[in-house]
Write a protein that holds these residues in place. Structure first.
Motif, PDB file in Angstrom:
ATOM      1  N   ARG A   1       0.819  -1.219   0.000  1.00 22.97           N
ATOM      2  CA  ARG A   1       0.000   0.000   0.000  1.00 22.97           C
ATOM      3  C   ARG A   1       0.853   1.269   0.000  1.00 22.97           C
ATOM      4  NH1 ARG A   1      -5.444  -0.415   0.626  1.00 22.97           N
ATOM      5  NH2 ARG A   1      -6.192  -2.545   0.898  1.00 22.97           N
ATOM      6  N   VAL A   2       0.279   2.318  -0.572  1.00 24.99           N
ATOM      7  CA  VAL A   2       0.909   3.640  -0.612  1.00 24.99           C
ATOM      8  C   VAL A   2      -0.066   4.641  -0.014  1.00 24.99           C
ATOM      9  CG1 VAL A   2       2.057   5.359  -2.041  1.00 24.99           C
ATOM     10  CG2 VAL A   2       2.061   2.954  -2.754  1.00 24.99           C
ATOM     11  N   SER A   3       0.419   5.477   0.888  1.00 19.01           N
ATOM     12  CA  SER A   3      -0.433   6.455   1.569  1.00 19.01           C
ATOM     13  C   SER A   3      -0.285   7.843   0.966  1.00 19.01           C
ATOM     14  CB  SER A   3      -0.080   6.532   3.058  1.00 19.01           C
ATOM     15  OG  SER A   3      -0.298   5.301   3.705  1.00 19.01           O
ATOM     16  N   ILE A   4      -1.392   8.573   0.932  1.00 18.97           N
ATOM     17  CA  ILE A   4      -1.365   9.975   0.522  1.00 18.97           C
ATOM     18  C   ILE A   4      -2.280  10.752   1.456  1.00 18.97           C
ATOM     19  CG2 ILE A   4      -3.185   9.606  -1.215  1.00 18.97           C
ATOM     20  CD1 ILE A   4      -1.803  11.850  -2.868  1.00 18.97           C
ATOM     21  N   GLU A   5      -1.831  11.913   1.884  1.00 20.63           N
ATOM     22  CA  GLU A   5      -2.517  12.652   2.948  1.00 20.63           C
ATOM     23  C   GLU A   5      -3.463  13.715   2.418  1.00 20.63           C
ATOM     24  OE1 GLU A   5      -1.361  14.435   7.319  1.00 20.63           O
ATOM     25  OE2 GLU A   5       0.045  13.328   6.080  1.00 20.63           O
ATOM     26  N   VAL A   6      -4.572  13.893   3.118  1.00 16.90           N
ATOM     27  CA  VAL A   6      -5.456  15.001   2.796  1.00 16.90           C
ATOM     28  C   VAL A   6      -4.727  16.311   3.079  1.00 16.90           C
ATOM     29  CG1 VAL A   6      -7.560  13.683   3.287  1.00 16.90           C
ATOM     30  CG2 VAL A   6      -6.495  15.018   5.103  1.00 16.90           C
TER      31      VAL A   6
ATOM     32  N   THR B   1     -12.606  17.380   4.952  1.00 16.49           N
ATOM     33  CA  THR B   1     -11.682  16.243   4.999  1.00 16.49           C
ATOM     34  C   THR B   1     -12.288  15.033   4.309  1.00 16.49           C
ATOM     35  OG1 THR B   1     -10.540  16.958   7.013  1.00 16.49           O
ATOM     36  CG2 THR B   1     -10.516  14.602   6.530  1.00 16.49           C
ATOM     37  N   VAL B   2     -13.562  14.761   4.564  1.00 21.94           N
ATOM     38  CA  VAL B   2     -14.239  13.643   3.906  1.00 21.94           C
ATOM     39  C   VAL B   2     -14.259  13.858   2.395  1.00 21.94           C
ATOM     40  CG1 VAL B   2     -16.447  12.431   3.631  1.00 21.94           C
ATOM     41  CG2 VAL B   2     -15.672  13.123   5.916  1.00 21.94           C
ATOM     42  N   ALA B   3     -14.600  15.070   1.968  1.00 17.42           N
ATOM     43  CA  ALA B   3     -14.651  15.367   0.536  1.00 17.42           C
ATOM     44  C   ALA B   3     -13.282  15.207  -0.118  1.00 17.42           C
ATOM     45  CB  ALA B   3     -15.183  16.782   0.325  1.00 17.42           C
ATOM     46  N   GLU B   4     -12.254  15.673   0.570  1.00 22.02           N
ATOM     47  CA  GLU B   4     -10.885  15.552   0.040  1.00 22.02           C
ATOM     48  C   GLU B   4     -10.458  14.093  -0.043  1.00 22.02           C
ATOM     49  OE1 GLU B   4      -6.602  17.258  -0.242  1.00 22.02           O
ATOM     50  OE2 GLU B   4      -8.586  17.872  -0.912  1.00 22.02           O
ATOM     51  N   ALA B   5     -10.799  13.299   0.961  1.00 24.64           N
ATOM     52  CA  ALA B   5     -10.446  11.880   0.942  1.00 24.64           C
ATOM     53  C   ALA B   5     -11.101  11.173  -0.231  1.00 24.64           C
ATOM     54  CB  ALA B   5     -10.857  11.226   2.262  1.00 24.64           C
TER      55      ALA B   5
ATOM     56  N   LYS C   1      -4.579   9.256   4.072  1.00 21.68           N
ATOM     57  CA  LYS C   1      -4.145   9.637   5.415  1.00 21.68           C
ATOM     58  C   LYS C   1      -5.010  10.773   5.954  1.00 21.68           C
ATOM     59  CE  LYS C   1       0.261   9.526   6.571  1.00 21.68           C
ATOM     60  NZ  LYS C   1       1.718   9.787   6.591  1.00 21.68           N
ATOM     61  N   ILE C   2      -5.569  10.541   7.133  1.00 23.92           N
ATOM     62  CA  ILE C   2      -6.408  11.523   7.813  1.00 23.92           C
ATOM     63  C   ILE C   2      -5.839  11.741   9.207  1.00 23.92           C
ATOM     64  CG2 ILE C   2      -8.715  11.993   8.730  1.00 23.92           C
ATOM     65  CD1 ILE C   2      -9.849  10.266   6.488  1.00 23.92           C
ATOM     66  N   PRO C   3      -5.591  12.987   9.603  1.00 24.71           N
ATOM     67  CA  PRO C   3      -5.019  13.226  10.931  1.00 24.71           C
ATOM     68  C   PRO C   3      -6.019  12.927  12.044  1.00 24.71           C
ATOM     69  CG  PRO C   3      -5.541  15.307   9.866  1.00 24.71           C
ATOM     70  CD  PRO C   3      -5.752  14.235   8.844  1.00 24.71           C
TER      71      PRO C   3
ATOM     72  N   ILE D   1     -12.886  10.007   9.749  1.00 25.73           N
ATOM     73  CA  ILE D   1     -12.389   8.629   9.604  1.00 25.73           C
ATOM     74  C   ILE D   1     -13.556   7.659   9.503  1.00 25.73           C
ATOM     75  CG2 ILE D   1     -11.164   6.770  10.816  1.00 25.73           C
ATOM     76  CD1 ILE D   1      -9.493   9.181  12.104  1.00 25.73           C
ATOM     77  N   THR D   2     -14.521   7.797  10.400  1.00 27.55           N
ATOM     78  CA  THR D   2     -15.689   6.917  10.380  1.00 27.55           C
ATOM     79  C   THR D   2     -16.417   7.014   9.047  1.00 27.55           C
ATOM     80  OG1 THR D   2     -16.021   7.015  12.770  1.00 27.55           O
ATOM     81  CG2 THR D   2     -17.947   6.505  11.434  1.00 27.55           C
ATOM     82  N   GLU D   3     -16.637   8.226   8.563  1.00 22.53           N
ATOM     83  CA  GLU D   3     -17.403   8.409   7.331  1.00 22.53           C
ATOM     84  C   GLU D   3     -16.648   7.870   6.115  1.00 22.53           C
ATOM     85  OE1 GLU D   3     -20.665   9.346   5.045  1.00 22.53           O
ATOM     86  OE2 GLU D   3     -20.436   9.164   7.217  1.00 22.53           O
ATOM     87  N   VAL D   4     -15.342   8.118   6.049  1.00 23.95           N
ATOM     88  CA  VAL D   4     -14.553   7.650   4.910  1.00 23.95           C
ATOM     89  C   VAL D   4     -14.486   6.121   4.896  1.00 23.95           C
ATOM     90  CG1 VAL D   4     -12.249   7.673   3.872  1.00 23.95           C
ATOM     91  CG2 VAL D   4     -13.251   9.796   4.728  1.00 23.95           C
ATOM     92  N   ILE D   5     -14.244   5.523   6.054  1.00 15.55           N
ATOM     93  CA  ILE D   5     -14.238   4.060   6.144  1.00 15.55           C
ATOM     94  C   ILE D   5     -15.601   3.502   5.725  1.00 15.55           C
ATOM     95  CG2 ILE D   5     -14.224   2.127   7.792  1.00 15.55           C
ATOM     96  CD1 ILE D   5     -11.431   3.001   7.146  1.00 15.55           C
TER      97      ILE D   5
END
Length: 373
Positions: free
Chosen positions: A106-111, A122-126, A141-143, A152-156
């Motif tokens: 896996r590769v991570s990229i941050e909002v 944050t949700v929209a950006e993710a 990646k979400i802080p 985090i809950t909504e994106v998951i």
């Protein structure tokens, strides 16, 4: 050279590289690390991209020129560049992803770090980043700020895999695990296949010692000096204890029965800042099954060269870890104050790096914009 790295893998520790650049991708270096150094994942953050892109070198010149020719905004340019790197890295790691059933590779990229205290954006950006990269082996990646938790809950819940970053405190870590469970429960209720959703929780290590050691030095007593270099390991080990409690809970077992994947603890910020400490300290002393250790290349090389892996160095040490944190409290060092400060500084540092990246990219776009005839 790789005996220690092999031992880490055998102990159930996944090795991820905490660095990415276009030069690393195009030169074949990333593929080489996968083949020779047991690397099975890559993490990025705004500081890493700022370092890689600033100046327009290392393979970014042509894309910057094309973006300048199109007249795109600086924000759009940065997203086009960073998602291109993550997409290409994800393709290189895809065989690992397939071989591990999505666990690694896996590769991570941050909002955008400027959104750290805003849930909806944050949700929209993710969602946007997931769409832009368009690879199944991406982690967004979400802080772990207060605003980040519901995000985090909504994106998951939408089936997007997440790397939760900037975790410093045990209390916040438990909140992160709860947010992950809530997201899985919502995803399941929506009819999504929870077995396709993955997450890691990035628990930061070295910065804890940096801040607390500074306070211990200010005290200057024998008792204070004896506690130097102990806080970060104690904090991380107690985080793993919290993780064990999490995977033993009835709530988790109900989701696991549906194929859900545990949110693995990821040790972040594992490069040693104090030269008085062994340069592999936050690797060899944080060996536990089901964890990820994301290392800058210098730490990766040091571990491969002279790291001594002696088995599990986390479980069975919880009492001592608690005693070490209690001893700090007895000296008047506030754990809550330190971890809150570190979270605030972590967000601020990433925002500064992002703004520096904006400025340097803006300058490059200006330099490369075609002049009117």
């Amino acid at each position: 050279m790789t005996d220690a790295l092999q031992r880490l893998s055998e102990e159930g520790v996944a090795i991820w590289l905490d660095d990415l650049s276009r030069e690393r991708i195009t030169s074949g270096n990333l593929a080489e690390l996968l083949d020779q150094q047991y690397v099975v994942g890559v993490t990025t953050n705004p500081s890493i991209f700022q370092k890689a892109i600033s100046g327009g070198g290392d393979g970014y010149e042509q894309q910057l020129a094309d973006l300048a020719s199109r007249g795109v905004t600086v924000d759009e340019a940065i997203r086009m560049i960073t998602t291109a790197d993550v997409r290409d890295a994800a393709d290189i790691l895809r065989p690992v992803f397939d071989a591990t059933g999505g666990r690694d590779g896996r590769v991570s990229i941050e909002v955008d770090p400027r959104l750290a205290h805003k849930t909806g954006p944050t949700v929209a950006e993710a969602k946007q980043l997931s769409w832009l990269v368009d690879r199944p082996n991406t982690l967004i990646k979400i802080p772990a700020t207060k605003a980040g938790l519901p995000a985090i809950t909504e994106v998951i819940s939408k089936g997007i895999s997440v790397n939760v970053t900037l975790i410093f405190s045990l209390e916040r870590y438990r909140e992160v695990m709860d947010a992950y469970l809530a997201g899985l429960e919502k995803a399941d209720a929506r009819g999504l296949d929870v077995s396709t959703i993955h997450s890691v929780a990035s628990f930061f290590v070295s910065r804890v010692d940096t801040e607390i050691d500074k306070r211990l030095d200010a005290l200057g007593t024998t008792e204070a000096k004896a506690l130097k270099g102990k806080a970060a390991l104690a904090n991380a080990r107690l985080a793993y204890q919290a993780y064990e409690e999490f995977i033993a809970s009835d709530r988790w077992e109900a989701l696991a029965a549906k194929g859900a994947n545990p949110q693995r603890p990821l040790w972040a910020s594992t490069g040693v800042k104090d030269p008085a400490y062994p340069d592999t300290l936050y690797v060899t002393e944080l060996v536990a099954p089901g964890t990820v250790n994301t290392m800058p290349e210098a730490t990766l090389e040091a571990t491969g060269d002279h790291g001594e892996i002696t088995g599990d160095t986390v479980r069975g040490r919880y009492d001592q870890a608690r005693a070490d944190l209690d001893a700090l409290a007895e000296l008047g060092i506030s754990y809550d104050e330190v971890v809150q400060l570190l979270e605030e500084e972590g967000v601020d540092k990433f925002e500064v790096s992002w703004n520096d990246l904006l400025e340097s990219t803006k300058a490059e776009l200006g330099r490369l914009t075609p002049k009117e005839a």
